[in-house]
Design an enzyme around this catalytic site. Structure first.
Site, PDB file in Angstrom:
ATOM      1  CG  ASP A  62     -16.980 -18.137  25.866  1.00  0.00           C
ATOM      2  OD1 ASP A  62     -16.526 -17.791  26.974  1.00  0.00           O
ATOM      3  OD2 ASP A  62     -17.167 -19.330  25.555  1.00  0.00           O
TER       4      ASP A  62
ATOM      5  CE  LYS B 275     -16.744 -22.938  26.303  1.00  0.00           C
ATOM      6  NZ  LYS B 275     -15.955 -21.754  25.975  1.00  0.00           N
TER       7      LYS B 275
END
Ligand code: NAP
Length: 279
Positions: free
Chosen positions: A102, A66
């Site tokens: 997210d 990420k």
């Protein structure tokens, strides 16, 4: 031509994203496929070049890529830049743009459980990658007070110091978090404590919990962690990590297709994968 989407990470075999997105492509009559790709750390750069060369329309990014993927992309959305992590990439005219869904996914899922969340005083437990996304997305959404308790206090202090949005925050140790607990109407558990197989642990005692609080744990395995069980015993409302997972996927799907999908259907799909539990 059929469009290609996917998720890169390591491990990736148990990802629920392919089933969730392929079901949505079918539902909305979109000629596309979503595949899981195991990409080891050393192959990340080659994998991103390969996905671009193949004309992939978009993909998700999960552990451990990420943060490392950011310099390999053509553009980064400002919120993803502030969070320091990308979980969604969109191919925009041959250029890869990185987004973070997210944190915004957590906030979107929260709206269904606490419509007044912006007015609530919040405590985040943890200061890891997921907590960063949640803290910054909540601050961006306009939550006025968000305190943080994390084992490593320096990480929480760094997060508060570098936040580009206006928000009041204190960094607490465990003793102070437990003592002041009754002040919060929103408690968000973002550490890995309580996750399978160590299900009998909780990051703090809920003795002083307000019965008006919502306790949200972003873990979804198990669906009811120790802290959520303790919260329910104390009369508080609870939310597990399914919503965050579903809404991060929904926001990614929307970025790729322009359609905000049926999240109830996504939730049922994910729960089926987790063993048929219904809530
Ligand atoms: P991370 O970056 O590694 O952060 C881990 C956090 O947990 C840190 O705050 C760490 O504290 C704390 N921690 C770990 N072990 C601890 C212990 N024994 N005692 C006290 N604190 C401890 O991980 P992450 O990516 O943020 O993920 C955290 C959790 O969120 C995982 O369970 C993950 O599955 C879940 N998650 C769920 C979703 C969803 O969609 N629902 C999305 C992302 C993540 P220190 O800073 O002190 O090390």
């Amino acid at each position: 031509m059929k469009k290609m989407f996917g998720v890169i990470g390591d491990p990736i075999a148990h990802s629920m994203s392919p089933a969730m997105h392929n079901d949505l492509f079918e539902l909305y009559g979109i000629d596309a496929s979503y595949l899981p790709f195991r990409v080891i750390k050393d192959d990340l750069e080659d994998a991103v070049k390969g996905l671009k060369a193949l004309g992939t329309s978009g993909f998700n990014v999960t552990i451990p890529h990420k943060t490392k993927i950011m310099p390999l992309l053509d553009k980064i959305d400002p919120l993803a830049e502030a969070i320091g992590a990308v979980n969604t990439v969109k191919n925009e005219n041959g250029l890869f743009t990185g987004y973070n869904t997210d944190g915004p996914g957590f906030v979107k899922g929260l709206e269904g459980h606490a419509a007044d969340f912006k007015e609530r005083s919040a405590l985040i437990i943890g200061a890891g990658g997921a907590a960063r996304g949640i803290y910054l997305s909540m601050a961006k959404a306009g939550v006025k007070r968000i305190d943080i308790f994390n084992r490593t206090m320096e990480k929480a202090e760094e997060l508060v110091k570098t936040c580009p949005y206006e928000v009041k925050s204190r960094v607490l140790n465990r003793a102070n978090a437990e003592r002041l607990l009754g002040e919060y109407q929103l408690i968000i558990q973002t550490t890995s404590i309580g996750m399978v197989p160590e299900v009998d642990f909780s990051p703090l005692s809920l003795e002083n919990l307000s019965t008006k609080a919502l306790v949200s744990d972003i873990i979804y395995n198990p669906l009811k962690t120790k802290i959520l069980k303790d919260a329910a015993i104390n009369g508080a409302a609870t939310q597990n990590g399914i919503d965050m997972f579903v809404y991060q996927g929904a926001l990614a799907f929307e970025k790729w297709t322009g359609i905000f999908p049926d999240t109830q259907r996504m939730k049922e799909n994910v729960l089926r994968h987790l063993g048929g539990y219904t809530c």
